[in-house]
Design a protein around this motif. Structure first.
Motif, PDB file in Angstrom:
ATOM      1  N   ARG A   1       0.450 -10.742   0.050  1.00  0.00           N
ATOM      2  CA  ARG A   1       0.753  -9.420  -0.491  1.00  0.00           C
ATOM      3  C   ARG A   1       0.049  -9.220  -1.825  1.00  0.00           C
ATOM      4  NH1 ARG A   1       4.731  -8.091  -3.951  1.00  0.00           N
ATOM      5  NH2 ARG A   1       5.642 -10.170  -3.708  1.00  0.00           N
TER       6      ARG A   1
ATOM      7  N   SER B   1      -0.342  -6.641  -5.190  1.00  0.00           N
ATOM      8  CA  SER B   1       0.320  -5.569  -5.949  1.00  0.00           C
ATOM      9  C   SER B   1      -0.258  -5.515  -7.351  1.00  0.00           C
ATOM     10  CB  SER B   1       1.829  -5.812  -6.009  1.00  0.00           C
ATOM     11  OG  SER B   1       2.104  -7.024  -6.703  1.00  0.00           O
TER      12      SER B   1
ATOM     13  N   GLY C   1       2.248   4.250  -8.683  1.00  0.00           N
ATOM     14  CA  GLY C   1       2.932   4.570  -7.441  1.00  0.00           C
ATOM     15  C   GLY C   1       2.170   5.473  -6.497  1.00  0.00           C
TER      16      GLY C   1
ATOM     17  N   ARG D   1      -1.258   2.474  -2.695  1.00  0.00           N
ATOM     18  CA  ARG D   1      -0.819   1.153  -2.254  1.00  0.00           C
ATOM     19  C   ARG D   1      -2.019   0.215  -2.257  1.00  0.00           C
ATOM     20  NH1 ARG D   1      -0.540  -1.660   2.598  1.00  0.00           N
ATOM     21  NH2 ARG D   1       1.150  -3.208   2.681  1.00  0.00           N
TER      22      ARG D   1
ATOM     23  N   THR E   1      -4.287  -2.873  -1.463  1.00  0.00           N
ATOM     24  CA  THR E   1      -4.638  -3.901  -0.478  1.00  0.00           C
ATOM     25  C   THR E   1      -5.986  -4.479  -0.880  1.00  0.00           C
ATOM     26  OG1 THR E   1      -5.863  -2.385   0.961  1.00  0.00           O
ATOM     27  CG2 THR E   1      -3.468  -2.557   1.328  1.00  0.00           C
TER      28      THR E   1
END
Length: 631
Positions: free
Chosen positions: A89, A91, A105, A108, A110
């Motif tokens: 993951r 972030s 926000g 997202r 990746t």
């Protein structure tokens, strides 16, 4: 603040004062929160009232909190069950999202979206840095560019660290900051350092042999004086008073020129502007001191007349005369015109067997122009010229395959001297075509009477290309003298003087159609030279000698030469270098892939010997000393 500072801050236990301050802040925030809820406000982001420094947290949280306090951003990758970089993951913190130009926000993160945001030129380097940190389990750092929405570029500096879980690597955390301002400042410092290292003296304003200013520099200084203070210009003319049994060679003239320069500087002093105006012609500028010009001119003449020069162990005296031109600060006459007036005054003094001729003011323009044109016409009519040939070496074959036909102007004593001052005058008064036609006629005649075993380069001024009859004149001369056009290249000199682009293109195209080649001389100095490469069918360019004479010691010259060679070869054009003076320069030119070399090291200009059977243009090469003031 670097990574060690951040880690130290994260590991430091808070003091009682800091704890009390944190509790007061927490109570204030809680009070504001309760009041807002009671008044019906919608709370978009809840507040974490837990003091991050008072509890036990994992390493990633501590680093992220420390980075937040330092206004830094973080990107965290947590490995998947198989502990490979391809799973897990990814972030980022709100601060890092804003560094990348995105509101918290809204995106997202990746691996794919992250590398879409990295500048394409830096993506591979960032991937390599991440792989290295993970493979070696060792922290590292990387600076890269990101492309924000709208295309803005920002520079980001990141520290890369391994995250541990029970002593095993569990991921990577990158702590970064926007260093755009610092990076641009660093790039500017580096640019200034490179520019300082590359910047060298302007060799075009100093004569290589004497170290004195050249004609162009003196003209500029006279122009400055006539716009400001006024003054007087002294022009000194020198020529041998007695002829040696053998003609003077270029080495002999160099020796005499250097000796005259030393004597002249000793008489006028270091503070006075003086320079070399032409072969045997010198200029001395007296700004704001015009009253003493005649006395100074007389002292110069007396010193040089009384000095006994020695050439090849034989005595040589010089005929010396001087012309003085006074001018006011508001005079419209140009610096070039004032030098012409001074040269004519020196000639008048010589004809009158006087030491100095004085002009109280500049000559009228029409009179000056008529005298210049008359002088040129007399020289052409009397063929007071001589043709020389200088060998050109093919650096790939390491042998002489070409010769350039060079013009020399005969002085009043018959000595052939370099023509640049004479040609400068001819171009200024619009008579250069007359000289170019003489050169074409006589050069092709000599080539036609020879064996034509070499390739010959003949010079034509860019100003002459405006004449619509030039192509027909050249074509007819080639036919009349039986010259193979494939062994001819016409060098266009003074490309900045090309007046009519259409006529220049017509001449160049016509020359190519009959089989001749086209070259641009003094490439790299004339305005619009790069433009000429686009529309003129050029086969060869000769890099100006100012880039060659100091090539081995000048990084700037090396950069210019290598770039010009790459450019010309890309365009299908061959490159020659002139003013080559040593083997070291030859070796460097080969490494730069220059095609041809020309200069005193490969062979000095030699007079073309005329006989009824053949013309001797294949010359014996001699290894010469330093470049001459005669060119």
């Amino acid at each position: 603040m670097d990574l060690d500072d951040i880690l130290a801050l994260a590991e430091t236990a808070p003091s009682p004062l800091e704890l009390a301050r944190a509790r007061r802040v927490a109570r204030t925030v809680q009070s504001q929160y309760d009041l807002s809820v009671a008044e019906g406000y919608e709370i978009l982001v809840d507040a974490d009232l837990t003091d991050p420094l008072t509890g036990d947290v994992d390493e990633a949280t501590r680093i992220a909190r420390a980075a937040q306090l330092s206004k830094l951003g973080t990107i965290t990758w947590v490995a998947g069950p198989d502990r490979t970089r391809s799973t897990g993951r990814l972030s980022w913190s709100d601060e890092m999202a804003m560094i990348f130009g995105h509101a918290p926000g809204t995106l997202r993160l990746t691996p794919e979206t992250f590398f879409d945001l990295v500048h394409p030129a830096d993506a591979r380097r960032v991937r390599t840095a991440v792989r290295t940190v993970w493979a070696r389990n060792c922290p590292d750092e990387v600076v890269f560019r990101v492309v924000q929405p709208g295309g803005r570029i920002r520079h980001v500096h990141c520290h890369l660290e391994i995250l541990l879980d029970a002593g095993e690597p569990s991921g990577i955390i990158a702590t970064g900051e926007d260093v755009t301002v610092l990076e641009l400042a660093r790039q500017e410092r580096r640019r200034l350092a490179v520019r300082s290292r590359m910047l060298g003296p302007d060799l075009a304003v100093r004569d290589v042999l004497t170290g004195m200013p050249t004609r162009g520099f003196v003209i500029d200084e006279v122009d400055r004086a006539r716009r400001t203070t006024g003054g007087a210009l002294v022009v000194v003319a020198t020529e041998p008073a007695n002829r040696l049994p053998e003609a003077l060679t270029d080495e002999d003239r160099d020796q005499v020129t250097a000796e005259v320069a030393g004597l002249l500087r000793a008489v006028v002093g270091e503070e006075v502007t003086c320079g070399l105006l032409g072969s045997g012609s010198w200029g001395v500028l007296l700004a704001r001191r015009a009253a003493g010009a005649e006395d100074l001119a007389a002292r110069i003449v007396d010193t040089l007349r009384n000095h006994l020069f020695r050439v090849r162990q034989r005595p040589l005296r010089l005929n010396i005369s001087a012309g003085v031109v006074h001018f006011d600060s508001d005079v419209a006459t140009t610096g070039f015109d004032l030098i012409i007036d001074g040269e004519h005054a020196a000639r008048d003094a010589r004809r009158a067997n006087a030491a100095v001729e004085v002009l109280d003011q500049p000559v009228e323009e029409r009179t000056r122009t008529d005298r210049c044109r008359s002088r040129i016409h007399r020289a052409v009519a009397a063929s007071r010229f001589a043709l020389y040939a200088q060998p050109i070496v093919d650096l790939q074959l390491n042998q002489v395959t070409r010769h350039e036909i060079l013009l020399r102007v005969r002085s009043d004593t018959g000595e052939p001297v370099a023509p640049w001052a004479f040609l400068d005058m001819a171009e200024r008064v619009g008579e250069i075509l007359t000289v170019d036609r003489w050169v074409v006629d006589h050069a092709l005649e000599l080539i036609g009477r020879g064996a034509q075993t070499s390739h010959y380069q003949v010079n034509i001024s860019g100003k002459s290309l405006a004449d619509p009859g030039l192509l027909a004149h050249v074509t007819e001369a080639i036919r009349r003298h039986g010259v193979n056009p494939e062994c001819l290249t016409f060098e266009i000199t003074e490309t900045a003087l090309i007046e009519n682009r259409n006529e220049a293109l017509a001449f160049a195209t016509g020359i190519r159609e009959i089989g001749c080649h086209l070259a641009l001389d003094d490439f790299g100095t004339g305005y619009g030279a790069l433009t000429h490469l686009k529309y003129l069918p050029v086969d060869l360019v000769k890099i100006d000698g100012t880039f060659i004479v100091d090539l081995c010691r000048s990084p700037a010259d090396q950069a210019v030469v290598s770039t010009l060679v790459e450019l010309c070869h890309t365009l299908g054009i061959r490159v020659a270098a002139e003013y080559v003076q040593d083997q070291e320069t030859i070796d460097l030119l080969r490494r730069c892939e220059v095609d041809f070399a020309q200069g005193y090291w490969t062979g000095r200009p030699e007079p073309i010997t005329v006989s009824q059977e053949k013309v001797q243009i294949e010359l014996e090469l001699r290894l010469p000393p330093q470049c001459t003031a005669l060119g």
